[in-house]
Design a protein around this motif. Sequence first.
Motif, PDB file in Angstrom:
ATOM      1  N   ILE A   1      14.920  27.962  -6.116  1.00 19.34           N
ATOM      2  CA  ILE A   1      16.386  28.004  -6.056  1.00 19.34           C
ATOM      3  C   ILE A   1      17.006  27.625  -7.389  1.00 19.34           C
ATOM      4  N   SER A   2      16.490  26.573  -8.024  1.00 18.04           N
ATOM      5  CA  SER A   2      17.080  26.059  -9.263  1.00 18.04           C
ATOM      6  C   SER A   2      15.953  25.612 -10.187  1.00 18.04           C
ATOM      7  N   ASN A   3      15.468  26.520 -11.004  1.00 17.15           N
ATOM      8  CA  ASN A   3      14.262  26.265 -11.797  1.00 17.15           C
ATOM      9  C   ASN A   3      14.573  25.559 -13.114  1.00 17.15           C
ATOM     10  N   HIS A   4      15.150  24.378 -12.993  1.00 17.31           N
ATOM     11  CA  HIS A   4      15.360  23.514 -14.164  1.00 17.31           C
ATOM     12  C   HIS A   4      14.089  22.714 -14.402  1.00 17.31           C
ATOM     13  N   PRO A   5      13.671  22.502 -15.664  1.00 17.50           N
ATOM     14  CA  PRO A   5      12.391  21.821 -15.903  1.00 17.50           C
ATOM     15  C   PRO A   5      12.348  20.378 -15.427  1.00 17.50           C
ATOM     16  N   SER A   6      13.510  19.735 -15.262  1.00 19.16           N
ATOM     17  CA  SER A   6      13.532  18.339 -14.829  1.00 19.16           C
ATOM     18  C   SER A   6      14.105  18.167 -13.427  1.00 19.16           C
ATOM     19  N   LEU A   7      14.069  19.203 -12.623  1.00 20.00           N
ATOM     20  CA  LEU A   7      14.652  19.147 -11.283  1.00 20.00           C
ATOM     21  C   LEU A   7      13.960  18.090 -10.430  1.00 20.00           C
ATOM     22  N   LYS A   8      14.747  17.173  -9.898  1.00 15.61           N
ATOM     23  CA  LYS A   8      14.224  16.134  -9.017  1.00 15.61           C
ATOM     24  C   LYS A   8      14.267  16.612  -7.562  1.00 15.61           C
ATOM     25  N   PRO A   9      13.329  16.138  -6.725  1.00 13.41           N
ATOM     26  CA  PRO A   9      13.275  16.618  -5.344  1.00 13.41           C
ATOM     27  C   PRO A   9      14.418  16.087  -4.492  1.00 13.41           C
ATOM     28  N   GLN A  10      14.859  16.912  -3.558  1.00 16.38           N
ATOM     29  CA  GLN A  10      15.947  16.518  -2.676  1.00 16.38           C
ATOM     30  C   GLN A  10      15.586  15.301  -1.827  1.00 16.38           C
ATOM     31  N   ASP A  11      14.350  15.187  -1.408  1.00 12.88           N
ATOM     32  CA  ASP A  11      13.961  14.037  -0.594  1.00 12.88           C
ATOM     33  C   ASP A  11      14.238  12.723  -1.325  1.00 12.88           C
ATOM     34  N   LEU A  12      13.933  12.668  -2.612  1.00 13.50           N
ATOM     35  CA  LEU A  12      14.210  11.476  -3.421  1.00 13.50           C
ATOM     36  C   LEU A  12      15.699  11.308  -3.656  1.00 13.50           C
ATOM     37  N   MET A  13      16.352  12.377  -4.121  1.00 11.68           N
ATOM     38  CA  MET A  13      17.743  12.265  -4.556  1.00 11.68           C
ATOM     39  C   MET A  13      18.673  11.911  -3.407  1.00 11.68           C
ATOM     40  N   ARG A  14      18.384  12.388  -2.225  1.00 18.05           N
ATOM     41  CA  ARG A  14      19.252  12.057  -1.094  1.00 18.05           C
ATOM     42  C   ARG A  14      19.166  10.573  -0.750  1.00 18.05           C
ATOM     43  N   GLN A  15      17.998   9.982  -0.898  1.00 17.65           N
ATOM     44  CA  GLN A  15      17.869   8.544  -0.652  1.00 17.65           C
ATOM     45  C   GLN A  15      18.632   7.731  -1.696  1.00 17.65           C
ATOM     46  N   LEU A  16      18.503   8.123  -2.968  1.00 19.28           N
ATOM     47  CA  LEU A  16      19.190   7.405  -4.034  1.00 19.28           C
ATOM     48  C   LEU A  16      20.703   7.547  -3.924  1.00 19.28           C
ATOM     49  N   VAL A  17      21.152   8.779  -3.747  1.00 19.31           N
ATOM     50  CA  VAL A  17      22.591   9.029  -3.677  1.00 19.31           C
ATOM     51  C   VAL A  17      23.206   8.307  -2.479  1.00 19.31           C
ATOM     52  N   ARG A  18      22.562   8.387  -1.344  1.00 23.35           N
ATOM     53  CA  ARG A  18      23.104   7.723  -0.166  1.00 23.35           C
ATOM     54  C   ARG A  18      23.262   6.223  -0.393  1.00 23.35           C
ATOM     55  N   ALA A  19      22.279   5.602  -1.025  1.00 22.44           N
ATOM     56  CA  ALA A  19      22.327   4.154  -1.249  1.00 22.44           C
ATOM     57  C   ALA A  19      23.394   3.752  -2.256  1.00 22.44           C
ATOM     58  N   SER A  20      23.800   4.684  -3.127  1.00 17.44           N
ATOM     59  CA  SER A  20      24.678   4.326  -4.253  1.00 17.44           C
ATOM     60  C   SER A  20      26.098   3.975  -3.838  1.00 17.44           C
ATOM     61  N   LEU A  21      26.554   4.427  -2.669  1.00 20.09           N
ATOM     62  CA  LEU A  21      27.904   4.101  -2.189  1.00 20.09           C
ATOM     63  C   LEU A  21      27.761   3.222  -0.945  1.00 20.09           C
ATOM     64  N   PRO A  22      27.984   1.926  -1.074  1.00 15.85           N
ATOM     65  CA  PRO A  22      27.663   1.006   0.024  1.00 15.85           C
ATOM     66  C   PRO A  22      28.431   1.261   1.309  1.00 15.85           C
ATOM     67  N   LEU A  23      29.647   1.782   1.216  1.00 19.78           N
ATOM     68  CA  LEU A  23      30.438   2.059   2.413  1.00 19.78           C
ATOM     69  C   LEU A  23      30.457   3.543   2.749  1.00 19.78           C
ATOM     70  N   GLY A  24      29.680   4.338   2.007  1.00 19.87           N
ATOM     71  CA  GLY A  24      29.653   5.771   2.247  1.00 19.87           C
ATOM     72  C   GLY A  24      30.904   6.487   1.799  1.00 19.87           C
ATOM     73  N   LYS A  25      31.725   5.824   0.966  1.00 21.68           N
ATOM     74  CA  LYS A  25      32.985   6.398   0.499  1.00 21.68           C
ATOM     75  C   LYS A  25      33.061   6.275  -1.015  1.00 21.68           C
TER      76      LYS A  25
END
Length: 303
Positions: free
Chosen positions: A231-255
């Motif tokens: 879908i997005s062949n960038h050489p440094s593409l990080k996996p969605q499984d990892l990024m969703r965990q990090l992004v979700r944690a970054s906003l403590p109230l989900g907002k």
Amino acid sequence: MSRTEILGPLGLFGDVSQERSRTRAEYQIFNADAFEWMNEQPQGSVHAIVTDPPYGLKEYTESETKKLRNGNKGGIWRIPPAGRAPLPRFTVLTDSDLTKLQEFFEKFATAAMHILAPGGHVMIATNPLLSHVVYIPMIEAGFEKRGEIIRLVQTLRGGDRPKSAEKEFPDVSVMPKSQWEPWGLFRKPCEGRVHDNLRKYGTGGLRRISGDLPFGDVIRSSPTRPQERAISNHPSLKPQDLMRQLVRASLPLGKGTVLDPFMGGGSTIAAAVAVGYQSVGVERDAEYFNLAKAGIPRLSELS
């Protein structure tokens, strides 16, 4: 001149034409220089930064990017056998390269301190060879180091025998085989106590996985899946499984709004869409910007 794509109205960055996103959350993406863009935004206008910056700097210069896109084996990019993603070779960086890299992260730290709300976190991908070049400028800019998130992942780095002397030294590795990737975790100082900051800005902590389970600092992570690279062949593409965990944690109230100032192939923004967060991505390279533009909706829909 920067280009802007507006996917749903965020209302953060001026009067711009808008179109409604069909995805689960709203986001904006900008084809612009990250530092110029960040410094032009209102102070405290985003609530978290989750990013994987260009660590060698030179690996994304015009000449090195051209080599990568043409499949050449020379330069900083290590082009592996077919079917495996290329990796930049940071061991080829000179003292001058390292000085420029430190200056780059000094600029980043200053810009991040400006654009983040008090208590906002930065999650920044690094590697064991260069993490100090990132962490020192962040601390000197006034950020609090809140630890490291360890991504357990097998990569192509390390474990090789001495080049041109493999048979002479069969039991020697030049470096250990890399089996982890550190993500630096930093916080802009809160205004008052954490709960005061949470009430005022919605920042200051990390979102728990559940009432019983806090967000942890070790994440087991496979390399990016072939379907994501398709879908997005960038050489440094990080996996969605990892990024969703990090992004979700970054906003403590989900907002709030998550920023990726080095958007690349769009994995951070796609993760934000998938977890329902507003987000903004900035990418200087026009080809990668267009790659992210097309790929974000599709990446966000993957299970």
